[in-house]
Design an enzyme around this catalytic site. Structure first.
Site, PDB file in Angstrom:
ATOM      1  N   THR A  14      35.808 -32.955   8.426  1.00  0.00           N
ATOM      2  CA  THR A  14      34.869 -31.833   8.490  1.00  0.00           C
ATOM      3  C   THR A  14      34.591 -31.430   9.942  1.00  0.00           C
ATOM      4  O   THR A  14      34.527 -30.252  10.251  1.00  0.00           O
ATOM      5  CB  THR A  14      33.529 -32.171   7.800  1.00  0.00           C
ATOM      6  OG1 THR A  14      33.069 -33.418   8.316  1.00  0.00           O
ATOM      7  CG2 THR A  14      33.688 -32.290   6.298  1.00  0.00           C
ATOM      8  N   VAL A 134      26.716 -38.968  20.410  1.00  0.00           N
ATOM      9  CA  VAL A 134      25.291 -39.306  20.348  1.00  0.00           C
ATOM     10  C   VAL A 134      24.475 -38.071  19.969  1.00  0.00           C
ATOM     11  O   VAL A 134      24.552 -37.040  20.630  1.00  0.00           O
ATOM     12  CB  VAL A 134      24.793 -39.836  21.714  1.00  0.00           C
ATOM     13  CG1 VAL A 134      23.303 -40.147  21.653  1.00  0.00           C
ATOM     14  CG2 VAL A 134      25.576 -41.083  22.114  1.00  0.00           C
ATOM     15  N   LYS A 207      24.622 -45.737  19.452  1.00  0.00           N
ATOM     16  CA  LYS A 207      24.178 -44.601  20.279  1.00  0.00           C
ATOM     17  C   LYS A 207      23.198 -45.066  21.351  1.00  0.00           C
ATOM     18  O   LYS A 207      23.259 -44.617  22.498  1.00  0.00           O
ATOM     19  CB  LYS A 207      23.541 -43.548  19.382  1.00  0.00           C
ATOM     20  CG  LYS A 207      24.530 -42.947  18.386  1.00  0.00           C
ATOM     21  CD  LYS A 207      23.799 -42.156  17.298  1.00  0.00           C
ATOM     22  CE  LYS A 207      24.757 -41.572  16.284  1.00  0.00           C
ATOM     23  NZ  LYS A 207      24.039 -41.055  15.088  1.00  0.00           N
TER      24      LYS A 207
END
Lengths: 435, 435
Positions: A14, A134, A207
Site C-alpha cells: 500500500t 517514525v 521508533k
C-alpha cells in the site's frame, strides 16, 4: 533543470503504491520544488500480477530487488519491504556500499542496524533517509534533526503507535474492553492479524530508539528500551483514570542524564496516565505526536497521521526531494563516530507519580495488608478508588490508587512485599503519570 | 572539519543576545551537527554600552551594520533589527547582492519584500532563510517547505500571534475584559507599548502571507490579507462562545482555489470560534501552532513557543546550521520565477457558520427587526443567546447568534439591511467558526 533523480522501488504494497500515485499526481509540483524530476525507473515486489490500483507497466520490473544496487541507472533505492533483517537489510547494505542513496520506511531495520547503515552511507557518500520510519507522515525526523538542531535536547516523548492509540481512544469513548476493541480494529484493518509488535510496544520502541539517537546524539540502543504494551489495560482502568482527570496513552519517552563521560540513556515505552489538559491527551485515533524539549526552543510538538499510504508516501517523497535538492545532513544528524556511548539508566531513582491497579480478594484485611506494604516501602498514597459491590458478592475487587511522587524502586519494593500474597488475585499493573 | 561559518549579527536586542548565548552554550554540539563551527565575527547595534547579559567584547563592533555586507570575513549576515523597510532592508539587499547569505527574523520585511530578496539570493547564489520570522521557535517554515514538500497544500491555518493568544486565553480563564488584560500584558512585557500590530492582526497577517507563498507556491501577497484583530472582543463573547462549545482564537487562514490559469488566493486573519475538541482550542498562552493540510499527508500540526529569546534564537541558529550543512533549498521552496500569480479570492461565496454579536436597544420589536433582516438575506439562525435583565433596566442588551452555514455575502447583506437601524447600539461583530 538538473538530471532526473532516478529511483527504484523495492516493495509495492500500500505504501509503495502510494509513492507511485503521489509521484504521478503531484509530479510537476514536486519537480519544481526538487529542482528536477523524480523518476521511477524500476520496481520490485513479490507478486507481479497483483492489482495495486496503479499502473506499473512503464517501469522496469526486477524479480530480485537486490539487482537495484548494481543498476547504473538508479540513484536512490526506496526500500518499503520491511523486516529488521533479511532481504531488506541485504538490499540496504548493498545499495549504500555501491553509493546509492537509500530511503526507507523500515523502523525495525533502522532501530537494529541504523548505525551500520549510516556508516556505510558516510563511507560511500550516499544519503540515508528514514522520515517515514517514525510517526508516518509527520516530519518528526526533520523536526528533530534539523528544526531543533540548535538545541541540547533534554527529553523526547510521544505517541508513536497509531494502532495502540486507536484502541485506547476507542476504549475511552465506548467503555469497551481491550480484546473487544482489538478484534474490531483487526476487522477494520487498523490492526495486523498478528498485532504483537504494535500492542506490546515493540513498534513504538523501534521508533523511540531512533528518535533518541537522533535527538540526543547518542548511539542507537534499541535493546535497552524498557518496553511494555497495552494488552493488560481494562475498561475499568480507563474509567478510573478518567475520574482522576487523566486519559491513558501508550507513550514512548526518553531522556539522557549524567556527565559527558558517563551518559545514562533512559528509554521507555509504556502506557502512561496523561492529564486531560496535556496536548497529548487530545491526540486520539490513529494520530501520532512527537514532542521534544530543547534547552532553547522549549517544547516543540509535531502531530499528524501516524500511518496510512498517503501520509507515509508523503514522508518518503519528502526524503527524495531533500536528496534531489542536495540537502542531506548525516543520517543521525552528527557522524556516527561522534555519537556518544551511553549506559542504560537505572530507573529505580526516577521519581514519578504512579497509578497502581490491583485485583484483590473481597475479604477483611486486604486493604490493611496493601497499605502496610506501601508504608513499609515508603510510598505514600495520594488517591484511592474502590467501587463497592453488593453485600454477599465476593467476586474479586478492582482497586486503583495514585501515589505521591516516589522513586520507582519504592513502588517496586511495595509490590515485592505483596508478591505471593493470597489477597492479590492477579499481578498488579503500574502506569506512571506523564509529566 | 570545514572552515568556520562566519556570521555577523545586526541587532543585539533580546533575540540577538539569545543567539550569542545559544552559540556559546551549545557551541560544540552545534559544531558537530553543522559539520563546522559557527563563529560570530562581528556585531552591530544601536547602543554599544548597553548591558545585554552577554559579553560582546570578543567580536568586532560596527557602528554601521551595512558594513557587514562588504566584509570579506563574513559568510552570513543575521538580521535581527526589524522593520519592513529602512536599515534592515538596505542591509538585506546589500548582503544578498554581495553573495552573503541572510538569516532574518523580520516578518514584516519578508512579507513586504520577500520575493525581491529571494530573487537577489537566487542571482548571487546566497541563501535566504527566515525560520524565526514565523511562529518563533517552531520549525514551521521547514515543516511546510521541506517536510510537506511532496504535497499539494490545500489549506494553511494557525495561531500566529502569541500576544493575542495570551490575551484571549487570559480573558477566557479569568472572565476579564480585553482592555484590562491588555494593560496587564503590557505591564508584564507580553505586549508592546504600542500593541497595534499585534492586536489588530497585522503581525499575524505578515506571517500568514509568508506561509501561504511557501506552502501554495504562489507569489507573496501581503496586501490582500483580509485582516481584523481582537480589540472588539468582550468577555461576554467568550462566555457565549463557551456556552456553545467554542473558544475564541485569532486565526490566520489561507487557501487557494480555481484552475492553474486563474488561481484565487484567500488569506484572512480574524478571530474565529474554535470547537473545544479541535487541536487549536487547547493552544493557550503565548504558544503558536501552524496547521497545513496536504493532499497526501493529511493534517500536520506544528506547535511550540511563538516568541521569546530562546525559541527565536533556536530558529535563527537552525537556519545557520542548514547553511553550514549546505542544505539551502530556494527561499520559497520553488524559484521565484515559478511562483504562481494569484488574484485575491472574493470571500462572498465562502460558506461558513458565523457567530454574530449585536448590542441592541432593550425595546419592543428589536428582535423582530433583526430576524426579519436575517430572513430577507436568507441567513438561517441555528442558535441564539440573549441574557435577560431585570424589568425596568433599559440598558443596551448583548445578543449572540450562530448561523447555519451560509455564504459570507448573505451575512453581509443581513448586516447591510440593519445598517443605520436605531435598534443597533453599535456595529455588529461577526466571527466565523473554524472548520
Amino acid at each position: 533543470m538538473a538530471d532526473n533523480l532516478r529511483i527504484a522501488l523495492a516493495g509495492v504494497g500500500t505504501v509503495g503504491a502510494g509513492v507511485v500515485r503521489l509521484l504521478e499526481e503531484n509530479g510537476s509540483l514536486i519537480a519544481k520544488r526538487a529542482g528536477r524530476t523524480i523518476e521511477v525507473v524500476a520496481v520490485s515486489a513479490r507478486d507481479r500480477a497483483k492489482d495495486r490500483g496503479v499502473d506499473l507497466s512503464a517501469y522496469d520490473w526486477e524479480d530480485d530487488m537486490t539487482a537495484f544496487a548494481a543498476r547504473g541507472d538508479v540513484d536512490v533505492v526506496v526500500e518499503l519491504v520491511g523486516g529488521s533483517d533479511g532481504p531488506a537489510l541485504a538490499l540496504a547494505r548493498k545499495a549504500l556500499e555501491n553509493g546509492k542513496s537509500l530511503v526507507t520506511a523500515n523502523k525495525a531495520m533502522v532501530a537494529h542496524h541504523g548505525l551500520e547503515l549510516a556508516q556505510l552511507a558516510e563511507q560511500s557518500g550516499a544519503a540515508l533517509r528514514y522520515e517515514a520510519a517514525v510517526a508516518g507522515g509527520i516530519p518528526a525526523i526533520k523536526g528533530l534533526g534539523e528544526g531543533a538542531a540548535a538545541n541540547r535536547i533534554e527529553r523526547i516523548y510521544g505517541i508513536l503507535n497509531g494502532t495502540c492509540n486507536y484502541i485506547l481512544s476507542e476504549m475511552e469513548s465506548t467503555g469497551r474492553d481491550f480484546a473487544d476493541v482489538l478484534a474490531e480494529a483487526q476487522a477494520l484493518g487498523y490492526a495486523e492479524a498478528d498485532p504483537t509488535f504494535d500492542i506490546e510496544g515493540v513498534d513504538a520502541a523501534h521508533k523511540l530508539s531512533i528518535l533518541a539517537a537522533l535527538g540526543f546524539g547518542t548511539r542507537l540502543d534499541f535493546a535497552s528500551v524498557d518496553t511494555s504494551g497495552i494488552s493488560r489495560i481494562r475498561a475499568a482502568d480507563i474509567a478510573q483514570a478518567d475520574a482522576l482527570g487523566y486519559v491513558i496513552r501508550l507513550i514512548g519517552l526518553a531522556d539522557v542524564s549524567g556527565s559527558e563521560e558517563s551518559l545514562q540513556l533512559f528509554q521507555r515505552v509504556a502506557p502512561y496516565l496523561v492529564a486531560k489538559d496535556h496536548p497529548l491527551a487530545g491526540v486520539s485515533g490513529p494520530t501520532n505526536a512527537v514532542v521534544c524539549e530543547g534547552n532553547f526552543s522549549g517544547r516543540l510538538l509535531f502531530e499528524g497521521a501516524g500511518a496510512g499510504d498517503g501520509p507515509t508516501a508523503s514522508a518518503v517523497v519528502a526524503d527524495l526531494i531533500d536528496i534531489a535538492r542536495g540537502s542531506t545532513p548525516p543520517p543521525f544528524s552528527i557522524p556516527v563516530s561522534a555519537l556518544e556511548e551511553t549506559a542504560p539508566a537505572d530507573p529505580g531513582h526516577r521519581r514519578n507519580r504512579a497509578y497502581i491497579r490491583m485485583v484483590v480478594a473481597d475479604k477483611p484485611g486486604v486493604l490493611a495488608e496493601i497499605t502496610a506494604a506501601m508504608r513499609d516501602a515508603e510510598v505514600s498514597i495520594e488517591s484511592f478508588i474502590q467501587h463497592g459491590q453488593p453485600d454477599g458478592d465476593d467476586a474479586p475487587v478492582l482497586i486503583g490508587m495514585v501515589t505521591h511522587e516516589s522513586p520507582e524502586a519504592a513502588v517496586s519494593k511495595a509490590l515485592t512485599l505483596l508478591e505471593g500474597s493470597p489477597s492479590l488475585v492477579e499481578e498488579p499493573l503500574v502506569m506512571r503519570l506523564l509529566r
